[in-house]
Write a protein that holds these residues in place. Structure first.
Motif, mmCIF file in Angstrom:
data_model
loop_
_atom_site.group_PDB
_atom_site.id
_atom_site.type_symbol
_atom_site.label_atom_id
_atom_site.label_comp_id
_atom_site.label_asym_id
_atom_site.label_seq_id
_atom_site.Cartn_x
_atom_site.Cartn_y
_atom_site.Cartn_z
ATOM 1 N N THR A 50 -33.807 74.376 73.553
ATOM 2 C CA THR A 50 -33.955 72.941 73.838
ATOM 3 C C THR A 50 -33.937 72.088 72.573
ATOM 4 O O THR A 50 -34.380 70.940 72.577
ATOM 5 C CB THR A 50 -35.264 72.691 74.623
ATOM 6 O OG1 THR A 50 -36.366 73.290 73.915
ATOM 7 C CG2 THR A 50 -35.179 73.300 76.017
ATOM 8 N N ASP A 128 -44.765 71.474 77.641
ATOM 9 C CA ASP A 128 -43.653 71.914 78.490
ATOM 10 C C ASP A 128 -43.127 73.264 78.027
ATOM 11 O O ASP A 128 -42.833 74.155 78.842
ATOM 12 C CB ASP A 128 -42.505 70.900 78.442
ATOM 13 C CG ASP A 128 -42.670 69.765 79.433
ATOM 14 O OD1 ASP A 128 -43.592 69.841 80.272
ATOM 15 O OD2 ASP A 128 -41.881 68.811 79.377
ATOM 16 N N THR A 129 -42.974 73.403 76.718
ATOM 17 C CA THR A 129 -42.412 74.631 76.160
ATOM 18 C C THR A 129 -43.452 75.738 76.107
ATOM 19 O O THR A 129 -43.167 76.893 76.448
ATOM 20 C CB THR A 129 -41.856 74.363 74.747
ATOM 21 O OG1 THR A 129 -40.973 73.237 74.789
ATOM 22 C CG2 THR A 129 -41.104 75.565 74.217
ATOM 23 N N LEU A 132 -44.296 77.882 79.310
ATOM 24 C CA LEU A 132 -43.383 78.969 79.691
ATOM 25 C C LEU A 132 -43.917 80.296 79.158
ATOM 26 O O LEU A 132 -43.946 81.306 79.866
ATOM 27 C CB LEU A 132 -41.982 78.703 79.149
ATOM 28 C CG LEU A 132 -41.288 77.435 79.647
ATOM 29 C CD1 LEU A 132 -39.963 77.236 78.917
ATOM 30 C CD2 LEU A 132 -41.052 77.515 81.148
ATOM 31 N N LEU A 211 -39.735 77.354 86.563
ATOM 32 C CA LEU A 211 -39.858 76.533 85.356
ATOM 33 C C LEU A 211 -38.666 76.708 84.426
ATOM 34 O O LEU A 211 -38.196 75.743 83.805
ATOM 35 C CB LEU A 211 -41.151 76.885 84.607
ATOM 36 C CG LEU A 211 -42.467 76.680 85.361
ATOM 37 C CD1 LEU A 211 -43.647 76.960 84.435
ATOM 38 C CD2 LEU A 211 -42.559 75.281 85.944
ATOM 39 N N ILE A 214 -35.663 74.721 85.826
ATOM 40 C CA ILE A 214 -35.822 73.280 85.573
ATOM 41 C C ILE A 214 -35.572 72.969 84.096
ATOM 42 O O ILE A 214 -34.917 71.983 83.756
ATOM 43 C CB ILE A 214 -37.241 72.822 85.975
ATOM 44 C CG1 ILE A 214 -37.445 73.010 87.477
ATOM 45 C CG2 ILE A 214 -37.448 71.353 85.607
ATOM 46 C CD1 ILE A 214 -38.870 72.742 87.935
ATOM 47 N N THR A 215 -36.075 73.852 83.217
ATOM 48 C CA THR A 215 -35.925 73.630 81.773
ATOM 49 C C THR A 215 -34.473 73.770 81.328
ATOM 50 O O THR A 215 -33.918 72.877 80.666
ATOM 51 C CB THR A 215 -36.795 74.627 80.986
ATOM 52 O OG1 THR A 215 -38.168 74.435 81.330
ATOM 53 C CG2 THR A 215 -36.624 74.425 79.479
ATOM 54 N N LYS A 220 -35.647 68.120 84.306
ATOM 55 C CA LYS A 220 -36.869 67.336 84.175
ATOM 56 C C LYS A 220 -36.540 65.894 83.786
ATOM 57 O O LYS A 220 -35.559 65.625 83.095
ATOM 58 C CB LYS A 220 -37.824 67.961 83.159
ATOM 59 C CG LYS A 220 -37.445 67.802 81.702
ATOM 60 C CD LYS A 220 -38.565 68.339 80.810
ATOM 61 C CE LYS A 220 -38.298 68.048 79.350
ATOM 62 N NZ LYS A 220 -39.394 68.506 78.478
ATOM 63 N N GLU A 225 -43.389 67.134 82.298
ATOM 64 C CA GLU A 225 -43.139 67.442 83.712
ATOM 65 C C GLU A 225 -43.184 68.944 83.978
ATOM 66 O O GLU A 225 -43.714 69.379 85.013
ATOM 67 C CB GLU A 225 -41.789 66.877 84.153
ATOM 68 C CG GLU A 225 -41.538 67.053 85.643
ATOM 69 C CD GLU A 225 -40.244 66.387 86.102
ATOM 70 O OE1 GLU A 225 -39.999 66.392 87.326
ATOM 71 O OE2 GLU A 225 -39.480 65.875 85.260
ATOM 72 N N ILE A 226 -42.635 69.747 83.068
ATOM 73 C CA ILE A 226 -42.655 71.204 83.257
ATOM 74 C C ILE A 226 -44.093 71.700 83.322
ATOM 75 O O ILE A 226 -44.444 72.542 84.159
ATOM 76 C CB ILE A 226 -41.907 71.915 82.110
ATOM 77 C CG1 ILE A 226 -40.462 71.410 82.007
ATOM 78 C CG2 ILE A 226 -41.932 73.432 82.308
ATOM 79 C CD1 ILE A 226 -39.631 71.676 83.218
ATOM 80 N N TYR A 229 -45.546 70.918 86.640
ATOM 81 C CA TYR A 229 -45.063 71.870 87.647
ATOM 82 C C TYR A 229 -45.807 73.201 87.527
ATOM 83 O O TYR A 229 -46.100 73.859 88.528
ATOM 84 C CB TYR A 229 -43.561 72.098 87.508
ATOM 85 C CG TYR A 229 -42.715 71.067 88.232
ATOM 86 C CD1 TYR A 229 -42.791 70.931 89.616
ATOM 87 C CD2 TYR A 229 -41.834 70.246 87.540
ATOM 88 C CE1 TYR A 229 -42.018 69.996 90.291
ATOM 89 C CE2 TYR A 229 -41.061 69.300 88.201
ATOM 90 C CZ TYR A 229 -41.158 69.181 89.580
ATOM 91 O OH TYR A 229 -40.402 68.247 90.242
ATOM 92 N N TYR A 230 -46.095 73.591 86.293
ATOM 93 C CA TYR A 230 -46.870 74.817 86.085
ATOM 94 C C TYR A 230 -48.245 74.694 86.743
ATOM 95 O O TYR A 230 -48.684 75.591 87.475
ATOM 96 C CB TYR A 230 -47.029 75.103 84.587
ATOM 97 C CG TYR A 230 -48.202 76.006 84.281
ATOM 98 C CD1 TYR A 230 -48.151 77.369 84.553
ATOM 99 C CD2 TYR A 230 -49.387 75.478 83.748
ATOM 100 C CE1 TYR A 230 -49.243 78.188 84.294
ATOM 101 C CE2 TYR A 230 -50.472 76.298 83.484
ATOM 102 C CZ TYR A 230 -50.403 77.650 83.763
ATOM 103 O OH TYR A 230 -51.493 78.451 83.522
#
Length: 287
Positions: A50, A128-129, A132, A211, A214-215, A220, A225-226, A229-230
């Protein structure tokens, strides 16, 4: 011995630890360490994919792992205070067991907040990162419970039902229903239970898959946002799974499962935030 009779699987010699030069190293600790390493590498890989600097996540992990472990222990001790108030010397005994994942998540989130401010990085992008790697680590880490014969639910005869020797588990986690359905396997009295550690491990793999899609697909709409969702997806699964367990941490006075209540609150709040922020982001883009 640990078996899954309806799958035809029996593991005859599942140890709890190995001894190196007379020092006992528990498989639980080995599994947790492996989970941390795997989670870190996934976060660094996702960062590179990303357009971020993977080194930021390596440096973050050096701090976050320590803080998360401390917070996981503090959380567990707080909600097991009836025991630790009478055994204060065991509060700092990590080798005696007792870590709560929600405490670790809280510690990790706070670490990301401070780290982001110091390094002038987007907090939303950080979590977000990092989440994961977190959810992969949770999926792997749950197998530590397998070696410890813990974190199981009540009696069941479903496809994934697990049998454990009665004398290998804590008496406080054994219910009357388990005892009424106990069986003798190879001359050993066993209870048959929901392998809730396995349910959560599989659920978390499913959450991770969602996830990642989406990533990597760029679906997103806003940073953070990720992570929301988690919290939503993990919260839903944990709410259900926690309700099956016989070793719940309870809120004082009301005696309600604290992790189950926290799960549903986080899931509900996350869903509302996702809907509101996606709508707001879409309106800004239209304007």
């Amino acid at each position: 011995m640990i078996s899954f009779p309806n799958l035809g699987l029996t593991f005859s010699h599942v140890g709890r630890s190995i001894s190196i030069f007379g020092f006992e190293i528990y498989f639980y600790g080995i599994v947790i360490a492996a989970a941390m390493v795997a989670g870190l590498y996934l976060a660094m890989w996702a960062a590179k994919k990303t357009g971020q600097n993977p080194d930021d996540y390596f440096n973050l992990a050096l701090i976050a792992i320590v803080v998360a472990l401390i917070c996981a222990r503090v959380y567990y001790v707080i909600f097991s205070w009836d025991y630790y108030s009478e055994h204060p010397a065991e509060i700092f005994s990590f080798r005696g067991g007792g870590l709560a994942i929600y405490g670790g998540v809280i510690g990790g989130v706070l670490t990301c907040l401070v780290y982001g401010k110091v390094k002038k990085l987007s907090y939303g992008l950080l979590v977000d990162t990092a989440c994961l790697g977190l959810v992969l680590g949770q999926s792997i880490g749950r197998w530590g419970n397998f070696f410890n014969r813990e974190a199981f639910g009540g009696y069941t005869d479903n496809l994934l039902a697990m049998r454990l020797p009665l004398d290998a588990v804590r008496a406080s986690e054994v219910t009357e229903e388990m005892l009424s359905h106990q069986v003798v396997e190879n001359g050993i009295a066993c209870i048959q239970v929901h392998p809730t550690f396995l349910y959560e491990s599989l659920w978390n793999l499913g959450v991770l898959a969602v996830l990642l899609v989406i990533t990597l697909k760029g679906l997103k709409k806003f940073n953070g946002e990720i992570f929301l969702y988690y919290l939503l997806l993990y919260g839903i699964g944990r709410f259900w799974i926690e309700g099956l367990r016989t070793d719940q941490l309870l809120l004082p006075v009301v005696n309600l499962p604290v992790s189950q209540l926290l799960s549903i609150v986080l899931a509900a709040v996350s869903l509302v935030l996702i809907l509101v922020l996606r709508r707001r982001t879409g309106r800004i883009h239209r304007e």
